[in-house]
Motif scaffolding. Structure first.
Motif, mmCIF file in Angstrom:
data_model
loop_
_atom_site.group_PDB
_atom_site.id
_atom_site.type_symbol
_atom_site.label_atom_id
_atom_site.label_comp_id
_atom_site.label_asym_id
_atom_site.label_seq_id
_atom_site.Cartn_x
_atom_site.Cartn_y
_atom_site.Cartn_z
ATOM 1 N N HIS A 17 0.726 -1.142 0.013
ATOM 2 C CA HIS A 17 -0.195 0.115 0.026
ATOM 3 C C HIS A 17 0.863 1.273 0.002
ATOM 4 O O HIS A 17 0.742 2.180 -0.747
ATOM 5 N N TYR A 18 1.913 1.196 0.903
ATOM 6 C CA TYR A 18 2.671 2.701 0.836
ATOM 7 C C TYR A 18 3.476 2.601 -0.266
ATOM 8 O O TYR A 18 3.898 3.794 -0.699
ATOM 9 N N GLU A 19 4.019 1.336 -0.748
ATOM 10 C CA GLU A 19 4.945 1.513 -2.309
ATOM 11 C C GLU A 19 4.002 2.041 -3.083
ATOM 12 O O GLU A 19 4.419 3.086 -3.930
ATOM 13 N N ARG A 20 2.812 1.770 -3.217
ATOM 14 C CA ARG A 20 1.865 2.387 -4.281
ATOM 15 C C ARG A 20 1.723 3.936 -4.048
ATOM 16 O O ARG A 20 1.881 4.804 -4.865
ATOM 17 N N LEU A 21 1.385 4.175 -2.845
ATOM 18 C CA LEU A 21 1.110 5.536 -2.493
ATOM 19 C C LEU A 21 2.199 6.609 -2.542
ATOM 20 O O LEU A 21 1.997 7.570 -3.089
ATOM 21 N N ALA A 32 8.779 5.297 -3.962
ATOM 22 C CA ALA A 32 10.008 5.489 -3.116
ATOM 23 C C ALA A 32 10.151 4.804 -1.964
ATOM 24 O O ALA A 32 11.165 4.498 -1.294
ATOM 25 N N PHE A 33 8.967 4.249 -1.307
ATOM 26 C CA PHE A 33 8.677 3.378 -0.243
ATOM 27 C C PHE A 33 8.889 1.986 -0.660
ATOM 28 O O PHE A 33 7.751 1.546 -1.468
ATOM 29 N N THR A 34 9.659 1.095 -0.375
ATOM 30 C CA THR A 34 9.705 -0.265 -0.721
ATOM 31 C C THR A 34 10.299 -1.118 0.324
ATOM 32 O O THR A 34 11.404 -0.782 0.929
ATOM 33 N N ALA A 35 9.821 -2.528 0.403
ATOM 34 C CA ALA A 35 10.190 -3.514 1.345
ATOM 35 C C ALA A 35 11.130 -4.252 0.497
ATOM 36 O O ALA A 35 11.863 -5.393 0.748
ATOM 37 N N ARG A 36 11.126 -4.336 -0.900
ATOM 38 C CA ARG A 36 11.861 -5.148 -1.891
ATOM 39 C C ARG A 36 12.739 -4.543 -2.816
ATOM 40 O O ARG A 36 12.414 -4.277 -4.016
ATOM 41 N N LEU A 37 13.785 -3.895 -2.142
ATOM 42 C CA LEU A 37 14.768 -3.243 -3.192
ATOM 43 C C LEU A 37 15.541 -4.318 -3.906
ATOM 44 O O LEU A 37 15.925 -5.083 -3.235
ATOM 45 N N LEU A 89 16.714 4.151 1.925
ATOM 46 C CA LEU A 89 16.792 4.499 0.344
ATOM 47 C C LEU A 89 15.692 4.814 -0.106
ATOM 48 O O LEU A 89 14.656 4.148 0.077
ATOM 49 N N ASP A 90 15.935 5.541 -1.344
ATOM 50 C CA ASP A 90 14.912 5.825 -2.405
ATOM 51 C C ASP A 90 14.293 4.601 -3.175
ATOM 52 O O ASP A 90 15.451 4.314 -3.845
ATOM 53 N N GLY A 91 13.387 4.015 -2.890
ATOM 54 C CA GLY A 91 13.038 2.586 -3.694
ATOM 55 C C GLY A 91 13.175 2.992 -5.224
ATOM 56 O O GLY A 91 13.219 2.116 -6.156
ATOM 57 N N ARG A 92 12.932 4.121 -5.625
ATOM 58 C CA ARG A 92 12.981 4.476 -7.208
ATOM 59 C C ARG A 92 14.437 4.542 -7.741
ATOM 60 O O ARG A 92 14.598 4.152 -9.013
ATOM 61 N N ALA A 132 8.401 7.232 3.965
ATOM 62 C CA ALA A 132 8.136 7.286 2.697
ATOM 63 C C ALA A 132 8.574 8.762 2.406
ATOM 64 O O ALA A 132 9.261 9.252 1.279
ATOM 65 N N ALA A 133 8.157 9.628 3.001
ATOM 66 C CA ALA A 133 8.584 11.199 2.720
ATOM 67 C C ALA A 133 9.881 11.352 2.770
ATOM 68 O O ALA A 133 10.329 12.004 1.861
ATOM 69 N N PHE A 134 10.606 10.796 3.757
ATOM 70 C CA PHE A 134 12.025 10.826 3.654
ATOM 71 C C PHE A 134 12.701 10.316 2.566
ATOM 72 O O PHE A 134 13.541 11.025 1.914
ATOM 73 N N ALA A 135 12.162 9.166 2.251
ATOM 74 C CA ALA A 135 12.976 8.730 1.054
ATOM 75 C C ALA A 135 12.645 9.320 -0.296
ATOM 76 O O ALA A 135 13.809 9.237 -1.090
ATOM 77 N N MET A 136 11.615 10.157 -0.305
ATOM 78 C CA MET A 136 11.280 10.978 -1.667
ATOM 79 C C MET A 136 12.354 12.140 -1.833
ATOM 80 O O MET A 136 12.167 12.933 -2.736
#
Length: 245
Positions: A76-80, A84-89, A177-180, A207-211
């Motif tokens: 959910h937070y990865e999509r949102l 940028a937010f991801t558990a699967r880098l 880390l920024d997932g993107r 998520a905001a920090f990662a962005m």
């Protein structure tokens, strides 16, 4: 009654007002639950459910309802956050910790409420859940650490029923880390989010920090959230509704 223990790699304090012996029993339950979460969901313990799933030893149909819920929240937070937010880098092991801490501590608060305790504060490494007022007419005071001065706080947030979480690099270095891009984000020193629950506050802060700088407007636009962001130019961005002492 106030107790502090090291669990999930963090100092966790539980402060329960009133309740007597019942409070002690309930606090035992809180720390027992957090130790169970650490054993089941740590990406650093080879026998955990997370590691076994990541190695392909468990299929999705064999996962516990708890881990399915955690992975669903991660998705959910990865999509949102647009990734940028991801558990699967890519290139790294599955790491749902960015959700697990908030989720586990929110469950811990529910354990206290189930015991009839409604005035408490749980602090898990600076991420905080409060309930009720420690004294009539006074809210809990949550200190936000200064991102560049470990011996100082930069703000105090008042809370009498909700959660406050901060994401920054001052404790663990560039661990977000920024997932993107797979690289550490730039432009922010710390992001603090106040919300109704710790899953929301902790996940949105991460998520905001990662962005990076684009996370300032993004997190401020999330419904039901109040934010305090310090950018790399030492500028403070604050929601007008955030309760500061």
């Amino acid at each position: 009654m106030n107790r502090v223990e090291q669990v999930m790699g963090l100092p966790v304090s539980v402060d329960v007002r009133a309740g007597g012996e019942l409070a002690g029993h309930a606090i035992d339950g809180v720390f027992g639950w957090l130790r169970e979460v650490d054993a089941r969901f740590s990406p650093f313990k080879a026998g955990s459910e997370v590691c076994r799933y990541d190695r392909g030893e468990l299929s999705p149909s064999e996962l516990s309802d708890d881990l399915l819920e955690v992975l669903s929240l991660c998705d959910h937070y990865e999509r949102l956050s647009g990734g940028a937010f991801t558990a699967r880098l890519p290139g790294r092991r599955l790491d749902p910790n960015a959700v697990v801490k908030g989720w586990a501590v929110q469950r811990a608060a529910a354990l206290l409420v189930a015991e009839g305790l409604d005035v408490f504060c749980i602090n898990a490494g600076g991420d905080v859940i409060t309930s009720g007022e420690p004294e009539p007419g006074r809210a809990w005071r949550v200190g936000i650490r200064h991102p560049e001065r470990p011996d100082a706080i930069c703000a105090v947030v008042e809370s009498s029923g909700g959660a406050v979480a901060t994401s920054a690099e001052y404790e663990r270095g560039a661990h977000i880390l920024d997932g993107r891009t797979g690289r550490p984000p730039v432009g922010l020193l710390s992001v603090t989010v106040a919300a109704d629950d710790l899953v929301t506050a902790d996940s949105l802060a991460t998520a905001a920090f990662a962005m990076g700088t684009e996370g300032i407007a993004w997190v401020a636009s999330r419904p039901g959230c109040q934010v305090l962001v310090i950018d790399a130019d030492r500028q403070v961005h604050r929601s007008p509704g955030l309760r500061l002492a």
